[in-house]
Design a protein around this motif. Structure first.
Motif, mmCIF file in Angstrom:
data_model
loop_
_atom_site.group_PDB
_atom_site.id
_atom_site.type_symbol
_atom_site.label_atom_id
_atom_site.label_comp_id
_atom_site.label_asym_id
_atom_site.label_seq_id
_atom_site.Cartn_x
_atom_site.Cartn_y
_atom_site.Cartn_z
ATOM 1 N N ASP A 40 -43.932 -19.837 76.455
ATOM 2 C CA ASP A 40 -42.916 -19.164 77.276
ATOM 3 C C ASP A 40 -43.349 -17.744 77.641
ATOM 4 O OD1 ASP A 40 -41.442 -21.467 77.061
ATOM 5 O OD2 ASP A 40 -40.021 -20.705 75.575
ATOM 6 N N TYR A 41 -43.940 -17.039 76.683
ATOM 7 C CA TYR A 41 -44.340 -15.660 76.960
ATOM 8 C C TYR A 41 -45.498 -15.621 77.966
ATOM 9 C CZ TYR A 41 -45.404 -10.747 76.362
ATOM 10 O OH TYR A 41 -45.620 -9.417 76.607
ATOM 11 N N ALA A 42 -46.440 -16.532 77.818
ATOM 12 C CA ALA A 42 -47.570 -16.595 78.765
ATOM 13 C C ALA A 42 -47.050 -16.803 80.187
ATOM 14 C CB ALA A 42 -48.524 -17.719 78.371
ATOM 15 N N LYS A 43 -46.047 -17.652 80.319
ATOM 16 C CA LYS A 43 -45.490 -17.912 81.648
ATOM 17 C C LYS A 43 -44.762 -16.680 82.199
ATOM 18 C CE LYS A 43 -44.213 -22.054 82.735
ATOM 19 N NZ LYS A 43 -43.659 -23.426 82.782
ATOM 20 N N GLU A 44 -44.087 -15.946 81.320
ATOM 21 C CA GLU A 44 -43.467 -14.683 81.754
ATOM 22 C C GLU A 44 -44.511 -13.742 82.338
ATOM 23 O OE1 GLU A 44 -41.109 -12.422 78.903
ATOM 24 O OE2 GLU A 44 -40.237 -14.299 78.192
ATOM 25 N N LEU A 45 -45.712 -13.757 81.764
ATOM 26 C CA LEU A 45 -46.793 -12.879 82.258
ATOM 27 C C LEU A 45 -47.472 -13.444 83.497
ATOM 28 C CD1 LEU A 45 -48.608 -11.820 78.928
ATOM 29 C CD2 LEU A 45 -46.947 -10.501 80.259
ATOM 30 N N GLY A 46 -47.043 -14.618 83.943
ATOM 31 C CA GLY A 46 -47.633 -15.213 85.144
ATOM 32 C C GLY A 46 -48.925 -15.976 84.874
ATOM 33 N N LEU A 47 -49.236 -16.201 83.598
ATOM 34 C CA LEU A 47 -50.449 -16.955 83.267
ATOM 35 C C LEU A 47 -50.173 -18.459 83.361
ATOM 36 C CD1 LEU A 47 -51.417 -14.841 80.119
ATOM 37 C CD2 LEU A 47 -52.613 -14.842 82.329
ATOM 38 N N VAL A 48 -51.180 -19.215 83.810
ATOM 39 C CA VAL A 48 -51.084 -20.681 83.764
ATOM 40 C C VAL A 48 -51.321 -21.117 82.312
ATOM 41 C CG1 VAL A 48 -52.188 -22.843 84.494
ATOM 42 C CG2 VAL A 48 -51.800 -21.004 86.166
ATOM 43 N N VAL A 49 -50.461 -21.988 81.819
ATOM 44 C CA VAL A 49 -50.590 -22.442 80.433
ATOM 45 C C VAL A 49 -51.165 -23.856 80.391
ATOM 46 C CG1 VAL A 49 -49.403 -22.942 78.270
ATOM 47 C CG2 VAL A 49 -48.653 -21.024 79.691
ATOM 48 N N ILE A 50 -52.356 -23.966 79.819
ATOM 49 C CA ILE A 50 -52.985 -25.276 79.607
ATOM 50 C C ILE A 50 -52.735 -25.646 78.147
ATOM 51 C CG2 ILE A 50 -55.126 -26.610 79.660
ATOM 52 C CD1 ILE A 50 -56.224 -24.453 81.639
ATOM 53 N N ALA A 51 -51.839 -26.607 77.931
ATOM 54 C CA ALA A 51 -51.497 -27.023 76.572
ATOM 55 C C ALA A 51 -52.597 -27.950 76.057
ATOM 56 C CB ALA A 51 -50.158 -27.750 76.574
ATOM 57 N N ASP A 52 -53.326 -27.499 75.043
ATOM 58 C CA ASP A 52 -54.392 -28.359 74.515
ATOM 59 C C ASP A 52 -53.778 -29.273 73.464
ATOM 60 O OD1 ASP A 52 -56.763 -29.579 74.097
ATOM 61 O OD2 ASP A 52 -57.888 -27.774 73.584
ATOM 62 N N ILE A 53 -53.302 -30.412 73.931
ATOM 63 C CA ILE A 53 -52.549 -31.326 73.062
ATOM 64 C C ILE A 53 -53.257 -32.662 72.873
ATOM 65 C CG2 ILE A 53 -50.323 -30.233 73.598
ATOM 66 C CD1 ILE A 53 -49.752 -32.522 75.567
ATOM 67 N N LYS A 54 -54.189 -32.997 73.752
ATOM 68 C CA LYS A 54 -54.969 -34.245 73.653
ATOM 69 C C LYS A 54 -54.098 -35.448 73.280
ATOM 70 C CE LYS A 54 -59.472 -32.042 72.839
ATOM 71 N NZ LYS A 54 -59.084 -30.621 72.783
ATOM 72 N N ARG A 55 -52.941 -35.565 73.909
ATOM 73 C CA ARG A 55 -52.079 -36.702 73.665
ATOM 74 C C ARG A 55 -52.540 -37.903 74.496
ATOM 75 N NH1 ARG A 55 -50.800 -33.109 70.109
ATOM 76 N NH2 ARG A 55 -48.619 -32.563 69.759
ATOM 77 N N GLY A 56 -52.026 -39.057 74.154
ATOM 78 C CA GLY A 56 -52.351 -40.288 74.861
ATOM 79 C C GLY A 56 -51.885 -41.449 74.021
ATOM 80 N N ASP A 57 -51.194 -42.417 74.638
ATOM 81 C CA ASP A 57 -50.636 -43.542 73.874
ATOM 82 C C ASP A 57 -50.369 -44.669 74.858
ATOM 83 O OD1 ASP A 57 -48.918 -45.082 71.965
ATOM 84 O OD2 ASP A 57 -49.084 -43.254 70.799
ATOM 85 N N ILE A 58 -49.660 -45.707 74.438
ATOM 86 C CA ILE A 58 -49.262 -46.760 75.371
ATOM 87 C C ILE A 58 -48.270 -46.159 76.367
ATOM 88 C CG2 ILE A 58 -49.609 -48.511 73.594
ATOM 89 C CD1 ILE A 58 -46.522 -48.853 73.534
ATOM 90 N N GLY A 59 -48.046 -46.859 77.476
ATOM 91 C CA GLY A 59 -47.305 -46.297 78.604
ATOM 92 C C GLY A 59 -46.015 -45.568 78.278
ATOM 93 N N SER A 60 -45.048 -46.262 77.628
ATOM 94 C CA SER A 60 -43.733 -45.648 77.416
ATOM 95 C C SER A 60 -43.846 -44.438 76.502
ATOM 96 C CB SER A 60 -42.772 -46.681 76.827
ATOM 97 O OG SER A 60 -43.314 -47.238 75.645
ATOM 98 N N THR A 61 -44.817 -44.460 75.598
ATOM 99 C CA THR A 61 -44.996 -43.335 74.682
ATOM 100 C C THR A 61 -45.674 -42.164 75.384
ATOM 101 O OG1 THR A 61 -45.166 -44.947 72.901
ATOM 102 C CG2 THR A 61 -45.878 -42.722 72.407
ATOM 103 N N SER A 62 -46.654 -42.458 76.233
ATOM 104 C CA SER A 62 -47.270 -41.385 77.028
ATOM 105 C C SER A 62 -46.229 -40.726 77.928
ATOM 106 C CB SER A 62 -48.436 -41.914 77.872
ATOM 107 O OG SER A 62 -49.630 -41.908 77.126
#
Lengths: 306, 306
Positions: A91-113
């Protein structure tokens, strides 16, 4: 979203992103102690220290960089208080106008993704209200489950003007164990690259799509090949600095328009104060050391690109 | 940990796990409304409803089942309040003596995988105190990054007597896109199976290791092959019920000792009340419907195994 990222990169002449991966080893002891004095030896104290650390680094560097990349694992280690620090950081990064790349490496079957995509890039409906769980701009995605695990993220990108970076060839030493194996005479990461270009095809804004790829700085020759295979794909390049990648290795990841790649450094920037080169700043001025390290990284990359 | 799971399976004659994947579509409207009445149309209300839903299902089924498998994506959708519901679900399941398999599908470069492993299976130190962020017993792991992304989880399993299940052949329709591709004449999932058996080799307790594999019920022929390739590996089998897998498909996943596999059902159990077969229970008695669905699933699987 990719055009917003590109605008930031052009405006600041900075194809880089700072990885906000706070750990107990990287944060200044005095900063952690301050929060322990307030909250005791608790997860809350560490969460508050993480956000304080990130905030000071962002405040010191925001005018030089277009984006930050928090690595969610570092926050998950500290449970709910860690996740609160993650959310406050986004939230704070966005207040500063920075693009936030969430490094989450998620991935699952369709409904879960879909659930992951809505939680990190989209929104959920509760009665008459819409809420963003963790409101990042872009996220990293693991494609081992194939198209139906990636597509829900692409759909949310389209609906909400967000972006993703799909793992293609990762920066770690054993990434080749599966990613380099030959399938019909070509390594798996090349097949992945073709899929990534395909997944992004109808999300293009100008020359680039909202479906990017992750390709490690530690594999510059593969980077050159992958750059050509994915002409419309932005490449997120981890592995610079602490993992061994150098400016000269990065040229291959860029297109002839000078765009097409964004290079991440985490430890090398956020814990610069621990390096001999920046020792003069001292622990108390860690954020200034980070700023100096960003300036040096920019000089290295701009030099290599010219 | 694998022996703890096996004990529960034997004691209850139940090689099954219930997937606790609450969503707005699956939860009874009256239950959600109750929490909205208390907390307004907020993420907190949904979080409270999720935990209440899970708790009632666990209370109704705990004597029949050895384990539950919360899918963390469903909770992440609802941000911090969702994560609190996830944590409360894990903690309550452990109070009931159930083994908790955290379906998190994490995986990253080494230092980052360590952070995930400590957060979900291990502990972190803050001054003189140790804390568990999210204290599950076992977790699912994505192996696309290779050995150095999986090893940190294996290390935590050894230190803390925990277990993991590594994605091998997933249950979704497009899992074959990469996982089935031939490498040296054999599909990627077979190479993965060999690695999984290897990663687990020094974590064995009796005949089985603490490094399991995920193989979808939707691919029973591949299951038979993978069963033989991984003699000491427990297989977590998703895809039963709502995804199309049936009891007769599951025989292949078990060893001759009657062990070696644990079958997951999520929607088919937790939203049984929505099926015509269990409609007589009504929305108000959703947990009793879940219990009836568990009994039917057990009868189906026990029948197939005999």
């Amino acid at each position: 979203m990719i055009q917003k990222l590109i605008s930031g990169i052009k405006e600041k002449d900075a194809p880089i992103v700072v990885g906000l991966d706070p750990t107990m080893k990287l944060m200044p002891k005095s900063l952690v102690d301050k929060h322990i004095a307030e909250h005791g030896q608790t997860l809350e104290a560490v969460g508050e220290a993480m956000f304080d650390y990130n905030k000071q680094i962002m405040d010191a560097c925001a005018d030089l960089i277009p984006a930050v990349k928090p690595q969610i694992a570092m926050y998950e280690s500290y449970g709910i208080p860690g996740m609160i620090a993650y959310k406050k950081t986004v939230d704070y990064a966005k207040e500063l106008g920075l693009v936030v790349i969430a490094d989450i490496k998620r991935g699952d079957i369709g409904s879960t993704s879909t659930a992951y995509a809505l939680g990190h890039l989209g929104s959920v409906q509760v009665g008459d209200y819409k809420y963003q769980g963790f409101d990042a701009d872009m996220a990293t995605v693991n494609p081992y489950l194939g198209t139906d695990g990636v597509k829900p993220f692409v759909d949310v990108c389209k609906e909400e003007d967000k972006g993703i970076f799909v793992l293609c060839k990762t920066s770690n030493p054993s990434s080749g164990e599966f990613q380099d194996r030959l399938i019909d005479g070509r390594p798996l990461y090349e097949h992945m690259a073709e899929k990534i270009e395909e997944w992004g095809a109808d999300t293009r804004e100008g020359n680039y799509s909202n479906v990017g790829a992750v390709v490690g700085a530690t594999y510059p020759e593969m980077g050159a090949k992958l750059r050509k295979l994915m002409p419309h794909t932005y490449i997120l390049v981890p592995g610079y600095g602490a993992q061994g990648g150098k400016g000269a290795d990065l040229v291959n990841f860029f297109n002839e328009d000078g765009l097409g790649a964004i290079v991440n450094s985490s430890r090398g920037i956020i814990a610069a104060y621990q390096q001999e080169k920046y020792a003069k700043y001292g622990e108390a001025n860690f954020a200034e050391a980070s700023r100096a390290a960003v300036e040096d990284m920019l000089a290295d990359i701009r030099g290599a690109l010219n």
